[in-house]
Design a protein around this motif. Structure first.
Motif, PDB file in Angstrom:
ATOM      1  N   SER A   1      39.314 -11.932  73.448  1.00 51.99           N
ATOM      2  CA  SER A   1      39.405 -13.015  72.461  1.00 51.99           C
ATOM      3  C   SER A   1      38.222 -12.909  71.502  1.00 51.99           C
ATOM      4  O   SER A   1      37.259 -12.164  71.749  1.00 51.99           O
ATOM      5  N   LEU A   2      38.266 -13.689  70.427  1.00 50.52           N
ATOM      6  CA  LEU A   2      37.161 -13.712  69.475  1.00 50.52           C
ATOM      7  C   LEU A   2      35.870 -14.125  70.184  1.00 50.52           C
ATOM      8  O   LEU A   2      34.818 -13.494  69.988  1.00 50.52           O
ATOM      9  N   ALA A   3      35.932 -15.153  71.009  1.00 46.51           N
ATOM     10  CA  ALA A   3      34.742 -15.610  71.727  1.00 46.51           C
ATOM     11  C   ALA A   3      34.189 -14.506  72.628  1.00 46.51           C
ATOM     12  O   ALA A   3      32.968 -14.323  72.728  1.00 46.51           O
ATOM     13  N   GLU A   4      35.058 -13.749  73.272  1.00 45.42           N
ATOM     14  CA  GLU A   4      34.617 -12.669  74.152  1.00 45.42           C
ATOM     15  C   GLU A   4      33.990 -11.528  73.352  1.00 45.42           C
ATOM     16  O   GLU A   4      32.991 -10.945  73.773  1.00 45.42           O
ATOM     17  N   VAL A   5      34.562 -11.210  72.192  1.00 46.25           N
ATOM     18  CA  VAL A   5      33.970 -10.175  71.333  1.00 46.25           C
ATOM     19  C   VAL A   5      32.572 -10.606  70.904  1.00 46.25           C
ATOM     20  O   VAL A   5      31.614  -9.826  70.961  1.00 46.25           O
ATOM     21  N   MET A   6      32.450 -11.861  70.495  1.00 43.41           N
ATOM     22  CA  MET A   6      31.146 -12.352  70.040  1.00 43.41           C
ATOM     23  C   MET A   6      30.123 -12.397  71.179  1.00 43.41           C
ATOM     24  O   MET A   6      28.946 -12.126  70.972  1.00 43.41           O
ATOM     25  N   ALA A   7      30.587 -12.708  72.392  1.00 39.57           N
ATOM     26  CA  ALA A   7      29.701 -12.727  73.563  1.00 39.57           C
ATOM     27  C   ALA A   7      29.457 -11.324  74.114  1.00 39.57           C
ATOM     28  O   ALA A   7      28.595 -11.127  74.973  1.00 39.57           O
ATOM     29  N   LYS A   8      30.256 -10.358  73.632  1.00 42.01           N
ATOM     30  CA  LYS A   8      30.212  -8.973  74.116  1.00 42.01           C
ATOM     31  C   LYS A   8      30.437  -8.904  75.625  1.00 42.01           C
ATOM     32  O   LYS A   8      29.805  -8.123  76.338  1.00 42.01           O
ATOM     33  N   LYS A   9      31.398  -9.724  76.073  1.00 39.13           N
ATOM     34  CA  LYS A   9      31.692  -9.760  77.502  1.00 39.13           C
ATOM     35  C   LYS A   9      33.089 -10.320  77.734  1.00 39.13           C
ATOM     36  O   LYS A   9      33.456 -11.349  77.180  1.00 39.13           O
ATOM     37  N   VAL A  10      33.878  -9.620  78.569  1.00 39.87           N
ATOM     38  CA  VAL A  10      35.195 -10.075  79.011  1.00 39.87           C
ATOM     39  C   VAL A  10      35.133 -10.136  80.531  1.00 39.87           C
ATOM     40  O   VAL A  10      34.940  -9.111  81.188  1.00 39.87           O
ATOM     41  N   ALA A  11      35.275 -11.351  81.072  1.00 45.65           N
ATOM     42  CA  ALA A  11      35.102 -11.569  82.515  1.00 45.65           C
ATOM     43  C   ALA A  11      33.748 -11.000  82.915  1.00 45.65           C
ATOM     44  O   ALA A  11      32.734 -11.380  82.352  1.00 45.65           O
ATOM     45  N   ASN A  12      33.719 -10.032  83.834  1.00 45.77           N
ATOM     46  CA  ASN A  12      32.437  -9.439  84.247  1.00 45.77           C
ATOM     47  C   ASN A  12      32.179  -8.086  83.583  1.00 45.77           C
ATOM     48  O   ASN A  12      31.323  -7.329  84.024  1.00 45.77           O
ATOM     49  N   ILE A  13      32.921  -7.779  82.511  1.00 50.04           N
ATOM     50  CA  ILE A  13      32.798  -6.486  81.831  1.00 50.04           C
ATOM     51  C   ILE A  13      31.966  -6.660  80.560  1.00 50.04           C
ATOM     52  O   ILE A  13      32.322  -7.433  79.662  1.00 50.04           O
ATOM     53  N   GLU A  14      30.855  -5.953  80.490  1.00 48.31           N
ATOM     54  CA  GLU A  14      29.999  -5.956  79.302  1.00 48.31           C
ATOM     55  C   GLU A  14      30.627  -5.051  78.236  1.00 48.31           C
ATOM     56  O   GLU A  14      31.072  -3.942  78.548  1.00 48.31           O
ATOM     57  N   LEU A  15      30.649  -5.518  77.003  1.00 48.42           N
ATOM     58  CA  LEU A  15      31.209  -4.744  75.889  1.00 48.42           C
ATOM     59  C   LEU A  15      30.066  -4.167  75.056  1.00 48.42           C
ATOM     60  O   LEU A  15      29.461  -4.859  74.241  1.00 48.42           O
ATOM     61  N   ASP A  16      29.783  -2.905  75.275  1.00 49.18           N
ATOM     62  CA  ASP A  16      28.787  -2.182  74.486  1.00 49.18           C
ATOM     63  C   ASP A  16      29.578  -1.403  73.439  1.00 49.18           C
ATOM     64  O   ASP A  16      30.168  -0.365  73.736  1.00 49.18           O
ATOM     65  N   PHE A  17      29.612  -1.929  72.210  1.00 50.31           N
ATOM     66  CA  PHE A  17      30.440  -1.342  71.155  1.00 50.31           C
ATOM     67  C   PHE A  17      29.796  -0.085  70.562  1.00 50.31           C
ATOM     68  O   PHE A  17      28.576   0.062  70.560  1.00 50.31           O
ATOM     69  N   THR A  18      30.644   0.788  70.024  1.00 54.59           N
ATOM     70  CA  THR A  18      30.166   2.055  69.471  1.00 54.59           C
ATOM     71  C   THR A  18      29.255   1.850  68.267  1.00 54.59           C
ATOM     72  O   THR A  18      28.255   2.544  68.134  1.00 54.59           O
ATOM     73  N   THR A  19      29.604   0.919  67.357  1.00 53.28           N
ATOM     74  CA  THR A  19      28.796   0.702  66.150  1.00 53.28           C
ATOM     75  C   THR A  19      28.857  -0.759  65.713  1.00 53.28           C
ATOM     76  O   THR A  19      29.786  -1.489  66.075  1.00 53.28           O
ATOM     77  N   LEU A  20      27.884  -1.153  64.928  1.00 48.36           N
ATOM     78  CA  LEU A  20      27.888  -2.496  64.345  1.00 48.36           C
ATOM     79  C   LEU A  20      29.039  -2.654  63.352  1.00 48.36           C
ATOM     80  O   LEU A  20      29.622  -3.726  63.227  1.00 48.36           O
TER      81      LEU A  20
END
Length: 154
Positions: free
Chosen positions: A119-138
């Motif tokens: 979701s948008l909130a998860e993208v902004m938090a960089k986290k879905v459930a217990n999965i950290e979202l380390d994105f490739t680029t800004l």
């Protein structure tokens, strides 16, 4: 110069909380373990950039494009780690819903190791459930945020 595409695919099963498809790069690939949306280079055999978007979506996620909207955001110009000059164009893509009714990605393990719908909130938090979202680029994150805005104003 090389042209690459990106497919911004949403699951809108719950229209109040749309979720975007994100793929985690393989541990053995460049930018290993980082998150991105499906996409890749235009091939000489592609009839158009839109054909490349649909082909890359299929190759990377096993999802078929049903409709491709106009580009999301401005094209992004960058130089790859190998020195190649790249223009990236990203498009909002509606995927065909399979007979079983749920959009499920099928990944090539040499390219991606898992997927999430965020979701948008998860993208902004960089986290879905217990999965950290380390994105490739800004720039990728900025495009994802523009895609949510594009979806909202559609």
């Amino acid at each position: 110069m090389r042209i690459v595409t990106g497919a911004l695919v949403f699951d809108v099963e719950d229209p109040n909380t749309p979720r975007i498809l994100l793929l985690q790069r393989s541990a053995n690939d460049s930018m290993h373990n980082q998150w991105e949306f499906p996409g890749g280079g235009c091939d000489d055999e592609d009839e158009s950039i839109l054909h490349a978007v649909a082909r890359e979506l299929w190759e990377e996620s096993g999802l078929q494009a049903n409709h491709i909207s106009g580009p999301v955001g401005d094209p992004h110009f960058f130089t790859s780690r190998s020195g190649a000059k790249i223009w990236k164009f990203s498009f909002a893509v509606q995927a065909k819903t399979p007979p079983e009714g749920r959009l499920m990605a099928r990944l090539d393990p040499t390219k991606h190791q898992r997927f999430v719908w965020a979701s948008l909130a998860e993208v902004m938090a960089k986290k879905v459930a217990n999965i950290e979202l380390d994105f490739t680029t800004l720039e990728l994150v900025a495009t994802i945020l523009q895609a949510f805005d594009h979806l909202e104003h559609k």
